[in-house]
Scaffold this motif. Sequence first.
Motif, short mmCIF file in Angstrom:
data_model
loop_
_atom_site.label_atom_id
_atom_site.label_comp_id
_atom_site.label_asym_id
_atom_site.label_seq_id
_atom_site.Cartn_x
_atom_site.Cartn_y
_atom_site.Cartn_z
N SER A 1 0.82 -1.20 0.00
CA SER A 1 0.00 0.00 0.00
C SER A 1 0.86 1.25 0.00
CB SER A 1 -0.92 0.00 1.22
OG SER A 1 -1.56 1.25 1.38
N ALA A 2 0.53 2.22 -0.84
CA ALA A 2 1.27 3.49 -0.87
C ALA A 2 1.05 4.26 0.42
CB ALA A 2 0.81 4.32 -2.06
N LYS A 3 -0.07 4.03 1.09
CA LYS A 3 -0.37 4.73 2.34
C LYS A 3 0.24 4.04 3.55
CE LYS A 3 -4.84 6.42 0.62
NZ LYS A 3 -6.32 6.42 0.86
N GLY A 4 0.58 2.78 3.39
CA GLY A 4 1.02 2.00 4.54
C GLY A 4 2.41 2.35 5.02
N PHE A 5 3.29 2.75 4.09
CA PHE A 5 4.68 2.95 4.47
C PHE A 5 5.30 4.05 3.64
CE2 PHE A 5 5.84 -1.09 6.81
CZ PHE A 5 6.44 -0.42 7.87
N LYS A 6 6.52 4.38 3.96
CA LYS A 6 7.28 5.35 3.19
C LYS A 6 7.77 4.70 1.89
CE LYS A 6 9.56 5.80 7.00
NZ LYS A 6 10.53 6.14 8.04
N ASN A 7 8.47 5.49 1.10
CA ASN A 7 8.87 5.02 -0.23
C ASN A 7 10.19 4.27 -0.24
OD1 ASN A 7 6.60 6.14 -1.52
ND2 ASN A 7 7.57 8.17 -1.50
N GLY A 8 10.91 4.24 0.88
CA GLY A 8 12.23 3.64 0.90
C GLY A 8 12.21 2.12 0.90
N ASP A 9 13.40 1.56 0.79
CA ASP A 9 13.55 0.11 0.88
C ASP A 9 13.26 -0.38 2.29
OD1 ASP A 9 14.26 -0.08 -1.78
OD2 ASP A 9 16.41 -0.13 -1.39
N VAL A 10 13.24 -1.68 2.44
CA VAL A 10 13.00 -2.31 3.74
C VAL A 10 14.34 -2.68 4.38
CG1 VAL A 10 12.02 -4.32 4.91
CG2 VAL A 10 10.76 -3.22 3.04
N ASP B 1 19.06 6.27 11.58
CA ASP B 1 20.39 6.85 11.39
C ASP B 1 20.95 6.55 9.99
OD1 ASP B 1 20.34 7.93 13.88
OD2 ASP B 1 21.67 6.45 14.81
N ILE B 2 20.60 5.41 9.42
CA ILE B 2 21.07 5.09 8.07
C ILE B 2 20.33 5.94 7.04
CG2 ILE B 2 21.19 3.31 6.29
CD1 ILE B 2 21.59 1.27 8.49
N ASN B 3 19.01 5.93 7.13
CA ASN B 3 18.18 6.68 6.19
C ASN B 3 16.75 6.69 6.73
OD1 ASN B 3 16.63 7.68 4.07
ND2 ASN B 3 17.72 6.54 2.49
N PRO B 4 16.23 7.89 7.09
CA PRO B 4 14.87 7.95 7.65
C PRO B 4 13.79 7.41 6.74
CG PRO B 4 16.06 10.00 8.05
CD PRO B 4 16.90 9.19 7.10
N ASP B 5 14.08 7.26 5.44
CA ASP B 5 13.08 6.73 4.52
C ASP B 5 13.04 5.21 4.49
OD1 ASP B 5 12.03 9.14 3.66
OD2 ASP B 5 13.51 9.38 2.08
N LEU B 6 13.99 4.55 5.15
CA LEU B 6 13.94 3.09 5.23
C LEU B 6 12.72 2.64 6.04
CD1 LEU B 6 17.68 2.15 5.90
CD2 LEU B 6 16.34 1.54 3.88
N GLN B 7 12.24 1.47 5.72
CA GLN B 7 11.10 0.88 6.43
C GLN B 7 11.62 -0.22 7.34
OE1 GLN B 7 8.25 -0.39 3.49
NE2 GLN B 7 8.61 1.40 2.23
N PRO B 8 11.75 0.04 8.66
CA PRO B 8 12.34 -0.96 9.55
C PRO B 8 11.39 -2.11 9.87
CG PRO B 8 11.72 1.00 10.78
CD PRO B 8 11.48 1.31 9.34
N THR C 1 7.02 -6.86 -1.38
CA THR C 1 7.59 -5.51 -1.37
C THR C 1 7.48 -4.76 -2.68
OG1 THR C 1 9.77 -6.51 -1.79
CG2 THR C 1 9.22 -5.99 0.49
N GLN C 2 7.06 -5.41 -3.75
CA GLN C 2 6.74 -4.75 -5.02
C GLN C 2 7.83 -3.79 -5.49
OE1 GLN C 2 2.81 -3.02 -4.62
NE2 GLN C 2 1.85 -4.96 -5.16
N GLY C 3 8.97 -4.31 -5.79
CA GLY C 3 10.04 -3.51 -6.36
C GLY C 3 11.01 -2.93 -5.34
N LYS C 4 10.61 -2.88 -4.09
CA LYS C 4 11.53 -2.39 -3.06
C LYS C 4 12.48 -3.52 -2.67
CE LYS C 4 8.01 0.68 -1.17
NZ LYS C 4 7.18 1.00 0.01
N ARG C 5 13.72 -3.17 -2.43
CA ARG C 5 14.68 -4.17 -2.01
C ARG C 5 14.64 -4.36 -0.50
NH1 ARG C 5 18.58 -6.23 -5.32
NH2 ARG C 5 18.62 -5.44 -7.44
N VAL C 6 14.97 -5.56 -0.09
CA VAL C 6 15.05 -5.88 1.34
C VAL C 6 16.53 -5.98 1.71
CG1 VAL C 6 14.50 -7.56 3.14
CG2 VAL C 6 12.86 -7.12 1.28
#
Length: 224
Positions: free
Chosen positions: A92-101, A125-132, A171-176
């Motif tokens: 979902s585009a609303k569920g998370f940010k646009n970064g990788d996991v 600290d690595i990147n606030p756009d990451l999805q932890p 993850t639809q195109g996002k890298r883990v």
Amino acid sequence: MKVSYATNRRKAPDGSLLPELNVSGDPLSYGQETVLIPFKRDVGSFKDSHSPAFKMLMKFGVVDEQDDPIITLLNDRSLTLTEADFFKQFKSAKGFKNGDVLLFVHGFNVKFEDAVKRAAQVSYDINPDLQPVVFSWPSIGDPLKYNRDFGRALDSVDDFEKFMLKLVASTQGKRVHVLAHSMGSKVVIPALARLYSTHPKLFDKKLGNIILAAPDFPRETFIL
């Protein structure tokens, strides 16, 4: 920071997660936690409790928590998710940010809450756009229980392997990117070795960096 988690820790009747392996037919539990990270802190620093002296000063009203901000887990924001809802959030585009996991697997002597806070801090600290995301195996959280933690880490390999397959498929195109600390490598390395033999294309298309921080493996293991 919102941190999603999957864990094979057994649940207590009150819903809390125990330092015991869930051996039921559906061993994984899913959820999401919210972690507050202070703005005024050095990158890479981790402080989640006040010193005894500061606590004494707080008791007498000389200082308050804002004078010594710490990394805090907001228990009133905890969410329990179904497996379907857990994986749906990555689509979902609303569920998370646009970064990788960033998938964090903690090491020996780590309680569930500490793993979540550390995942939030490292990811931010690595990147606030990451999805932890945390995979929390049932470490006892006792520095004297190394051998028992060792066995529980090995017993978690199958659960982690199955979780990884579902995660990368959602993850639809996002890298883990995988970060395993210490004994967490005992969970991650055997699972990734199996995945490489059965699904080698995952490593080209779905997985990003694989980071082993102080892994509990001898050098010969990597040579072989």
